[in-house]
Write a protein that holds these residues in place. Structure first.
Motif, mmCIF file in Angstrom:
data_model
loop_
_atom_site.group_PDB
_atom_site.id
_atom_site.type_symbol
_atom_site.label_atom_id
_atom_site.label_comp_id
_atom_site.label_asym_id
_atom_site.label_seq_id
_atom_site.Cartn_x
_atom_site.Cartn_y
_atom_site.Cartn_z
ATOM 1 N N UNK A 51 -33.204 39.375 57.921
ATOM 2 C CA UNK A 51 -34.455 39.925 58.455
ATOM 3 C C UNK A 51 -34.831 41.217 57.740
ATOM 4 N N UNK A 52 -33.878 42.132 57.613
ATOM 5 C CA UNK A 52 -34.150 43.394 56.942
ATOM 6 C C UNK A 52 -34.500 43.174 55.472
ATOM 7 N N UNK A 53 -33.800 42.241 54.835
ATOM 8 C CA UNK A 53 -34.093 41.941 53.429
ATOM 9 C C UNK A 53 -35.525 41.456 53.251
ATOM 10 N N UNK A 54 -35.944 40.505 54.083
ATOM 11 C CA UNK A 54 -37.289 39.948 53.940
ATOM 12 C C UNK A 54 -38.361 40.987 54.272
ATOM 13 N N UNK B 251 -38.135 44.286 53.986
ATOM 14 C CA UNK B 251 -38.179 45.299 52.926
ATOM 15 C C UNK B 251 -38.935 44.764 51.710
ATOM 16 N N UNK B 252 -38.639 43.542 51.288
ATOM 17 C CA UNK B 252 -39.323 42.980 50.123
ATOM 18 C C UNK B 252 -40.810 42.767 50.410
ATOM 19 N N UNK B 253 -41.140 42.346 51.618
ATOM 20 C CA UNK B 253 -42.553 42.133 51.923
ATOM 21 C C UNK B 253 -43.309 43.461 51.981
ATOM 22 N N UNK B 254 -42.672 44.502 52.544
ATOM 23 C CA UNK B 254 -43.316 45.810 52.552
ATOM 24 C C UNK B 254 -43.526 46.318 51.128
ATOM 25 N N UNK B 255 -42.557 46.066 50.245
ATOM 26 C CA UNK B 255 -42.714 46.467 48.845
ATOM 27 C C UNK B 255 -43.892 45.737 48.199
ATOM 28 N N UNK B 256 -44.015 44.416 48.485
ATOM 29 C CA UNK B 256 -45.127 43.644 47.922
ATOM 30 C C UNK B 256 -46.468 44.138 48.453
ATOM 31 N N UNK B 257 -46.529 44.430 49.752
ATOM 32 C CA UNK B 257 -47.778 44.910 50.353
ATOM 33 C C UNK B 257 -48.152 46.270 49.779
ATOM 34 N N UNK C 284 -48.660 48.814 58.951
ATOM 35 C CA UNK C 284 -48.193 49.325 60.242
ATOM 36 C C UNK C 284 -47.377 48.261 60.979
ATOM 37 N N UNK C 285 -47.836 47.006 60.963
ATOM 38 C CA UNK C 285 -47.102 45.939 61.663
ATOM 39 C C UNK C 285 -45.707 45.749 61.078
ATOM 40 N N UNK C 286 -45.593 45.847 59.750
ATOM 41 C CA UNK C 286 -44.288 45.671 59.124
ATOM 42 C C UNK C 286 -43.369 46.857 59.412
ATOM 43 N N UNK C 287 -43.921 48.079 59.393
ATOM 44 C CA UNK C 287 -43.110 49.261 59.694
ATOM 45 C C UNK C 287 -42.624 49.215 61.140
ATOM 46 N N UNK C 288 -43.507 48.814 62.066
ATOM 47 C CA UNK C 288 -43.103 48.709 63.468
ATOM 48 C C UNK C 288 -42.000 47.671 63.649
ATOM 49 N N UNK C 289 -42.122 46.528 62.975
ATOM 50 C CA UNK C 289 -41.060 45.520 63.052
ATOM 51 C C UNK C 289 -39.766 46.052 62.457
ATOM 52 N N UNK D 100 -34.496 46.607 64.827
ATOM 53 C CA UNK D 100 -33.134 47.171 64.831
ATOM 54 C C UNK D 100 -32.827 47.982 66.090
ATOM 55 N N UNK D 101 -33.830 48.719 66.634
ATOM 56 C CA UNK D 101 -33.580 49.494 67.848
ATOM 57 C C UNK D 101 -33.269 48.597 69.040
ATOM 58 N N UNK D 102 -33.828 47.382 69.037
ATOM 59 C CA UNK D 102 -33.545 46.426 70.117
ATOM 60 C C UNK D 102 -32.340 45.545 69.792
ATOM 61 N N UNK D 103 -31.523 46.000 68.824
ATOM 62 C CA UNK D 103 -30.317 45.272 68.406
ATOM 63 C C UNK D 103 -30.643 43.865 67.917
#
Length: 573
Positions: free
Chosen positions: A192-195, A197-203, A527-532, A537-540
């Motif tokens: 999840x974190x990998x996908x 991070x890569x999507x935020x980089x692409x955006x 914003x949606x990607x940063x919130x996710x 992770x905060x919700x484990x």
């Protein structure tokens, strides 16, 4: 769109015509038509003219000449049909748009994806490599080809931006939120974190190119290289995970029993051969007596797209609409199925494909541009393809049998892939041309059409399939499909689209952003990607119903803000 950058005399002319009473407006004269041909006028201004002047404006304005697409929808709306029938024209175009979305989905699911799966099997690719390459291409084909078609013309690039960003928000909020509502679950943390991070980089990279308004060949190649890095990361992470899993399993087994007991148990209970359950299933339904179908029976049975188990659950309207279309596609596109014993070898139909497939490619490629092409100005290209197809058809038919596929049968998967790609590209070009016409007539920007109609049309199938997968008890697979596919769509849709525009324009790519709405779209996706990235992770890494409701509310707020921005209720001071 603001016409501030146009030639001043021509702008004054158009504004004057638009301010005249309807009864006083007259068709354009020759001087005005010449000014249209020479001036940098956008097609959106046609709605400022009288009904009598719109046809001449569309015919003589270079921006109204859509090179891609079989039908010039602007000519249909303003020249072929009278102005009194404009509501009927819009209604028919929306129905035709839905039918084009049906064609895109049908070709992608029934022909494009199966052939890609057969190609990956023939190449002996692992599941991880096939998933992030061929499977991603199959699932994202409508989005990618629509983006490429939109980027081929600078003034419709907003459709691609709106569709890719809009689909990204739709998938990561509506689809992911629906999966969380249907089946709350704990997501795999590292994938999840990998996908994300890569999507935020692409955006972020796409946002930079839009902000600068231009890009270069080197940057586009590096942009596409980001997906190569993503594929390599997926492969390495899968290798590390499997190695750790095998090491853990071996340590658990060695702690539970000594090697002597393990060796004796392996000898006492032999392991079943691979694929035994599949073989038992096939043998159960195999005819007791040997039966051989004739060539004509094979041809007619292979052209029957009806699945009796699903047929009864479909409405009559769906049967009447989808069945004839699927029969036509079966006549043109071969499908190889490596899971079947005969790999879907249908000798008469596959031989017929050698005739129809090349013809379809020639007639549909570049919206029929090569359908009238003459070799040396004397011999039509389509006739050459027909003669070559007849020759290959005869050779294959007389050198093969009905019950055994030839060794070169996997090449039919490659042929089916090419034909499917050409047809998807042709249908995507029609979608882009049609949306451009609707934007002109309804006075909507390309960006808002992209983030609504185009994004919804390309993503609604993924939405239903992911929700179905989640209901069946595989929410992790559904959420992985949400994030994995949009990375491919973004990078290849924008990257390949920019390369196509460079080839067509013989220059660098110029992005014509459509004001505040583009930044609202890009900012909302970020914003949606940063919130996710923060909330999950905060919700484990547990995606519950509360998180699902939050995502759906976020999309509703985004859509409201986007529409208010489009209609001028929200604007920069």
């Amino acid at each position: 769109m603001s016409p501030a950058g146009y030639a001043p005399p021509l702008l004054l002319l158009l504004l004057a015509l638009g301010q005249q009473p309807a009864a006083a407006r007259a068709p354009l004269n020759n001087t005005q038509l010449a000014a249209l041909r020479d001036g940098n006028v956008q097609c959106d201004l046609v709605m400022n003219l009288s009904a009598a002047a719109r046809c001449a404006f569309v015919k003589n304005t270079p921006d109204c000449n859509m090179e891609h697409g079989f039908i010039n929808y602007l000519h249909v709306a303003f020249c072929l049909l009278p102005p009194s029938l404009t509501p009927l024209t819009i209604t028919l175009c929306i129905v035709w748009l839905l039918f084009l979305f049906l064609i895109l989905g049908l070709i992608a699911s029934k022909f494009f994806c199966p052939n890609l799966s057969a190609i990956s099997t023939s190449l002996h690719l692992t599941h991880n490599v096939a998933g992030v390459t061929f499977l991603a291409l199959g699932n994202g084909a409508p989005d990618v080809f629509s983006a490429i078609a939109a980027f081929s013309h600078p003034h419709t690039a907003g459709l691609a931006v709106g569709a890719l960003f809009g689909a990204g928000i739709f998938v990561t909020t509506v689809v992911a939120g629906s999966v969380a509502l249907v089946k709350p679950f704990t997501v795999a943390s590292r994938p999840f974190l990998r996908d994300v991070i890569f999507y935020m980089a692409a955006v972020y990279w796409t946002f930079l190119m839009l902000y600068r308004g231009t890009t270069s060949l080197g940057e586009v190649l590096a942009y596409l290289g980001l997906y190569v890095v993503y594929v390599v990361t997926v492969i390495i992470s899968a290798y590390i995970y499997n190695r750790q899993k095998n090491s853990l399993n071996s340590s658990v087994r060695s702690a539970a029993q000594n090697p002597d007991e393990l060796h004796s148990s392996d000898e006492d209970v032999p392991a079943p051969p691979e694929g035994s359950s599949q073989q038992e299933y096939e043998s159960e339904y195999r005819p007791l007596l040997p039966y051989s179908e004739s060539t004509s029976q094979i041809l007619f049975s292979s052209l029957n797209p009806v699945d009796s188990r699903k047929w009864r659950r479909k409405p009559w309207s769906w049967r009447a609409l989808k069945t004839p279309l699927e029969v036509l596609l079966l006549l043109c596109i071969p499908v190889v199925d490596p899971d079947k014993e005969d790999r879907n070898w249908r000798r008469p139909l596959n031989c017929f494909h050698l005739i129809t497939a090349p013809l379809v490619c020639v007639l549909a490629f570049q919206s029929g541009m090569y359908g009238v092409y003459m070799i040396e100005g004397q011999f039509p290209l389509w006739l050459l393809m027909l003669l070559m197809g007849l020759f290959l058809c005869g050779i294959v038919f007389w050198t093969t049998t009905n019950d055994r596929p030839p060794k070169y049968h996997p090449l039919f998967a490659l042929l089916g892939f090419v034909v499917s790609a050409v047809l998807i590209s042709a249908a995507a070009s029609e979608v882009v041309s049609l949306l451009h016409m609707l934007g002109v007539v309804l006075r909507l920007s390309n960006t808002v059409l992209g983030l609504t109609l185009l994004a919804w049309g390309n993503s609604i199938g993924d939405c239903f399939s992911d929700i179905t997968i989640a209901r069946q008890g595989y929410p992790r697979m559904a959420i992985a499909a949400c994030f994995g596919g949009i990375i491919f769509n973004m990078l290849f849709g924008v990257g390949i689209g920019c390369l196509v525009q460079m080839v067509n324009m013989h220059d660098g790519v110029q992005f014509e952003t459509e004001g505040l709405l583009t930044w609202v779209l890009a900012g909302s996706l970020g914003v949606s990607m940063v919130l996710s990235f923060v909330i999950v992770p905060l919700s484990r890494f547990h995606l519950g119903r509360t998180y699902g409701i939050f995502l759906l509310v976020f999309y509703a707020v985004f859509l409201l803000v986007a529409l208010l921005t489009e209609f001028g209720a929200i604007h920069l001071v």
